[in-house]
Design a protein around this motif. Structure first.
Motif, PDB file in Angstrom:
ATOM      1  N   ILE A 272       0.847  -1.190   0.000  1.00 30.09           N
ATOM      2  CA  ILE A 272       0.000   0.000   0.000  1.00 30.09           C
ATOM      3  C   ILE A 272       0.891   1.252   0.000  1.00 30.09           C
ATOM      4  CG2 ILE A 272      -2.014  -1.085   1.027  1.00 30.09           C
ATOM      5  CD1 ILE A 272       0.125   1.098   3.205  1.00 30.09           C
ATOM      6  N   ILE A 273       0.307   2.361  -0.458  1.00 32.53           N
ATOM      7  CA  ILE A 273       1.014   3.648  -0.500  1.00 32.53           C
ATOM      8  C   ILE A 273       0.435   4.501   0.616  1.00 32.53           C
ATOM      9  CG2 ILE A 273       1.372   5.754  -1.870  1.00 32.53           C
ATOM     10  CD1 ILE A 273       1.009   3.838  -4.385  1.00 32.53           C
ATOM     11  N   GLU A 274       1.263   4.874   1.586  1.00 33.10           N
ATOM     12  CA  GLU A 274       0.779   5.663   2.719  1.00 33.10           C
ATOM     13  C   GLU A 274       1.479   7.019   2.776  1.00 33.10           C
ATOM     14  OE1 GLU A 274       2.051   4.512   6.677  1.00 33.10           O
ATOM     15  OE2 GLU A 274       3.338   2.926   5.879  1.00 33.10           O
ATOM     16  N   PHE A 275       0.913   7.933   3.547  1.00 30.33           N
ATOM     17  CA  PHE A 275       1.461   9.291   3.664  1.00 30.33           C
ATOM     18  C   PHE A 275       1.746   9.897   2.289  1.00 30.33           C
ATOM     19  CE2 PHE A 275       2.380   8.317   8.173  1.00 30.33           C
ATOM     20  CZ  PHE A 275       1.940   9.503   8.743  1.00 30.33           C
ATOM     21  N   ASN A 276       0.797   9.710   1.366  1.00 27.91           N
ATOM     22  CA  ASN A 276       0.906  10.283   0.014  1.00 27.91           C
ATOM     23  C   ASN A 276       2.139   9.818  -0.757  1.00 27.91           C
ATOM     24  OD1 ASN A 276      -1.466  11.890  -0.023  1.00 27.91           O
ATOM     25  ND2 ASN A 276      -0.465  13.405   1.271  1.00 27.91           N
ATOM     26  N   GLY A 277       2.730   8.696  -0.355  1.00 30.27           N
ATOM     27  CA  GLY A 277       3.903   8.188  -1.065  1.00 30.27           C
ATOM     28  C   GLY A 277       5.184   8.291  -0.266  1.00 30.27           C
ATOM     29  N   ALA A 278       5.115   8.789   0.953  1.00 27.85           N
ATOM     30  CA  ALA A 278       6.315   8.837   1.799  1.00 27.85           C
ATOM     31  C   ALA A 278       6.735   7.422   2.187  1.00 27.85           C
ATOM     32  CB  ALA A 278       6.052   9.674   3.051  1.00 27.85           C
ATOM     33  N   PHE A 279       5.749   6.534   2.356  1.00 26.56           N
ATOM     34  CA  PHE A 279       6.018   5.123   2.626  1.00 26.56           C
ATOM     35  C   PHE A 279       5.327   4.266   1.578  1.00 26.56           C
ATOM     36  CE2 PHE A 279       5.994   6.288   7.352  1.00 26.56           C
ATOM     37  CZ  PHE A 279       7.367   6.156   7.513  1.00 26.56           C
ATOM     38  N   ILE A 280       5.993   3.208   1.143  1.00 19.73           N
ATOM     39  CA  ILE A 280       5.349   2.097   0.432  1.00 19.73           C
ATOM     40  C   ILE A 280       5.536   0.904   1.363  1.00 19.73           C
ATOM     41  CG2 ILE A 280       5.367   0.612  -1.601  1.00 19.73           C
ATOM     42  CD1 ILE A 280       6.461   2.961  -3.204  1.00 19.73           C
ATOM     43  N   SER A 281       4.420   0.318   1.813  1.00 17.12           N
ATOM     44  CA  SER A 281       4.493  -0.630   2.923  1.00 17.12           C
ATOM     45  C   SER A 281       3.648  -1.874   2.701  1.00 17.12           C
ATOM     46  CB  SER A 281       4.018   0.055   4.214  1.00 17.12           C
ATOM     47  OG  SER A 281       4.654   1.305   4.396  1.00 17.12           O
ATOM     48  N   ASP A 282       4.009  -2.930   3.410  1.00 16.66           N
ATOM     49  CA  ASP A 282       3.209  -4.149   3.437  1.00 16.66           C
ATOM     50  C   ASP A 282       2.059  -3.925   4.414  1.00 16.66           C
ATOM     51  OD1 ASP A 282       2.890  -7.167   2.977  1.00 16.66           O
ATOM     52  OD2 ASP A 282       2.976  -7.001   5.162  1.00 16.66           O
ATOM     53  N   LEU A 283       0.838  -4.138   3.967  1.00 13.46           N
ATOM     54  CA  LEU A 283      -0.320  -3.833   4.803  1.00 13.46           C
ATOM     55  C   LEU A 283      -0.368  -4.707   6.058  1.00 13.46           C
ATOM     56  CD1 LEU A 283      -2.991  -2.284   5.218  1.00 13.46           C
ATOM     57  CD2 LEU A 283      -4.133  -4.115   3.959  1.00 13.46           C
ATOM     58  N   ASP A 284      -0.162  -5.998   5.910  1.00  8.60           N
ATOM     59  CA  ASP A 284      -0.318  -6.915   7.047  1.00  8.60           C
ATOM     60  C   ASP A 284       0.705  -6.661   8.146  1.00  8.60           C
ATOM     61  OD1 ASP A 284      -2.493  -8.138   5.898  1.00  8.60           O
ATOM     62  OD2 ASP A 284      -1.313  -9.729   4.956  1.00  8.60           O
ATOM     63  N   SER A 285       1.970  -6.578   7.770  1.00  5.63           N
ATOM     64  CA  SER A 285       3.038  -6.443   8.774  1.00  5.63           C
ATOM     65  C   SER A 285       3.331  -4.992   9.137  1.00  5.63           C
ATOM     66  CB  SER A 285       4.327  -7.099   8.257  1.00  5.63           C
ATOM     67  OG  SER A 285       4.831  -6.371   7.144  1.00  5.63           O
ATOM     68  N   GLY A 286       2.986  -4.054   8.233  1.00 10.66           N
ATOM     69  CA  GLY A 286       3.337  -2.652   8.447  1.00 10.66           C
ATOM     70  C   GLY A 286       4.772  -2.331   8.073  1.00 10.66           C
ATOM     71  N   ARG A 287       5.501  -3.322   7.561  1.00 11.76           N
ATOM     72  CA  ARG A 287       6.909  -3.123   7.192  1.00 11.76           C
ATOM     73  C   ARG A 287       7.020  -2.168   6.008  1.00 11.76           C
ATOM     74  NH1 ARG A 287       7.566  -7.557   5.219  1.00 11.76           N
ATOM     75  NH2 ARG A 287       7.748  -6.975   3.027  1.00 11.76           N
ATOM     76  N   HIS A 288       7.934  -1.197   6.120  1.00 12.73           N
ATOM     77  CA  HIS A 288       8.125  -0.224   5.043  1.00 12.73           C
ATOM     78  C   HIS A 288       9.131  -0.770   4.026  1.00 12.73           C
ATOM     79  CE1 HIS A 288       5.867   2.385   7.550  1.00 12.73           C
ATOM     80  NE2 HIS A 288       6.814   2.556   8.440  1.00 12.73           N
ATOM     81  N   GLU A 289       8.716  -0.830   2.778  1.00 15.99           N
ATOM     82  CA  GLU A 289       9.605  -1.293   1.717  1.00 15.99           C
ATOM     83  C   GLU A 289      10.348  -0.129   1.078  1.00 15.99           C
ATOM     84  OE1 GLU A 289       7.588  -3.984  -0.881  1.00 15.99           O
ATOM     85  OE2 GLU A 289       6.839  -5.203   0.778  1.00 15.99           O
ATOM     86  N   ILE A 290       9.728   1.039   1.050  1.00 20.40           N
ATOM     87  CA  ILE A 290      10.347   2.264   0.542  1.00 20.40           C
ATOM     88  C   ILE A 290      10.050   3.383   1.536  1.00 20.40           C
ATOM     89  CG2 ILE A 290      10.419   3.985  -1.317  1.00 20.40           C
ATOM     90  CD1 ILE A 290      11.373   1.357  -2.355  1.00 20.40           C
ATOM     91  N   ILE A 291      11.063   4.203   1.867  1.00 16.54           N
ATOM     92  CA  ILE A 291      10.870   5.360   2.741  1.00 16.54           C
ATOM     93  C   ILE A 291      11.410   6.592   2.032  1.00 16.54           C
ATOM     94  CG2 ILE A 291      11.388   6.448   4.966  1.00 16.54           C
ATOM     95  CD1 ILE A 291      11.809   3.667   6.145  1.00 16.54           C
ATOM     96  N   ASN A 292      10.538   7.566   1.800  1.00 17.46           N
ATOM     97  CA  ASN A 292      10.955   8.851   1.232  1.00 17.46           C
ATOM     98  C   ASN A 292      10.872   9.905   2.333  1.00 17.46           C
ATOM     99  OD1 ASN A 292      11.379   8.120  -1.583  1.00 17.46           O
ATOM    100  ND2 ASN A 292       9.168   7.823  -1.702  1.00 17.46           N
ATOM    101  N   SER A 293      11.958  10.040   3.079  1.00 15.60           N
ATOM    102  CA  SER A 293      11.969  10.974   4.208  1.00 15.60           C
ATOM    103  C   SER A 293      12.468  12.352   3.781  1.00 15.60           C
ATOM    104  CB  SER A 293      12.840  10.430   5.341  1.00 15.60           C
ATOM    105  OG  SER A 293      14.158  10.192   4.885  1.00 15.60           O
ATOM    106  N   ILE A 294      12.163  13.345   4.598  1.00 12.77           N
ATOM    107  CA  ILE A 294      12.567  14.725   4.315  1.00 12.77           C
ATOM    108  C   ILE A 294      13.993  14.937   4.809  1.00 12.77           C
ATOM    109  CG2 ILE A 294      11.963  17.166   4.619  1.00 12.77           C
ATOM    110  CD1 ILE A 294       9.159  16.206   5.518  1.00 12.77           C
TER     111      ILE A 294
END
Length: 290
Positions: free
Chosen positions: A62-84
């Motif tokens: 899933i894409i959360e925080f408008n694309g700041a995270f791309i994450s696995d829904l079940d585990s909540g694990r972040h696969e991509i992090i776009n931090s400031i």
């Protein structure tokens, strides 16, 4: 050609009660079982989405925080992090203070997600904190000094207030950091009269996140169909083959739509997906039989 369907949540897939209807959940579950390629792109966190999308077997991240995270829904694990960038966070934080506002700071500290807050300046902030406490949001943390959070990977600064004050702050942030960040100002549909200014890294857009999904999950040959209702959906509308706005969508977003459908309270997104997928699925079956 396969199809990738991506939907926004609030005001789009969800009803006005912030819940996905039993009808939509049932149909989506059936289609996912058949092989539907579907995911969601939202300003929400994965923690919030886990409660809303419970029991839906989303195989794609899933894409959360408008694309700041791309994450696995079940585990909540972040696969991509776009931090400031930390220096940009510090600069924007100082600007927020100059405007006599106090942010919520959302981050990943290397182990878990956090939402830091301190002084409650208005009823809009209070409503948000109470909502998070009611939901038993494990991310929520009171902090005495925001700068102590700056060592985290910060993905979003959120300022809640009235439109006129946040418009000025948004303008100041864009003037100074237009090449570094995305800044969206929208009214909270669940707390009318209170506006949210969210600041993300420039790479944290729904459009860029969908491109990343396509590249990383072997979906390069897929047709992209997206659904939305707000201005933070514009960039994913621009990259889609079919950009579909619900009837209640912001007028600015509708300019980028290739199709308008019914409102979010009519299960319009899932009805469209069901019709479109069933048509394509029937053709696929016919092709293989032939």
């Amino acid at each position: 050609m396969n199809t990738l369907y991506v939907s926004d949540l609030d005001g789009t897939l969800l009803g006005d009660n912030a819940i996905i209807s039993s009808f939509s959940k049932k149909i989506l579950s059936e289609l996912l079982h058949q092989g539907l390629q579907f995911t969601v792109a939202s300003a929400r966190s994965v923690v919030s989405m886990q409660a809303i999308l419970k029991d839906l077997n989303l195989r794609l991240p899933i894409i959360e925080f408008n694309g700041a995270f791309i994450s696995d829904l079940d585990s909540g694990r972040h696969e991509i992090i776009n931090s400031i960038c930390p220096s940009v966070v510090e600069s924007i934080y100082k600007l927020i203070l100059e405007f006599r506002c106090v942010p919520f700071i959302s981050s990943f500290n290397g182990t878990e997600d956090c939402v830091y807050y301190k002084n409650v300046m208005n009823d809009g902030m209070r409503l948000h904190i109470n909502d998070r406490l009611t939901s038993k949001d494990r991310r929520l943390r009171s902090i005495e000094d925001f700068t102590l959070s700056f060592s985290d990977q910060i993905v979003c600064l959120t300022v809640i207030g009235h439109a006129h004050e946040l418009l000025e702050l948004q303008g100041a942030i864009i003037e100074r950091h237009e090449t570094n960040v995305e800044a969206h100002l929208m009214e909270n549909q669940y707390s009318p009269g209170w506006y949210w200014l969210t600041i993300h890294d420039r790479k944290a857009t729904k459009g860029q996140a969908i491109r990343t999904l396509v590249e990383n999950y072997g979906l390069q040959e897929s047709e992209i169909v997206v659904f939305g209702d707000q201005i933070n959906d514009i960039k994913m509308f621009k990259i889609a083959n079919h950009a579909i706005a619900v009837a209640n969508a912001d007028a600015k977003l509708k300019r980028y739509a290739t199709l308008l459908i019914g409102s979010n309270i009519e299960d319009s997104v899932v009805k469209y997906i069901h019709h479109d997928w069933s048509k394509k699925y029937a053709l696929k079956s016919e092709f293989y039989i032939g």
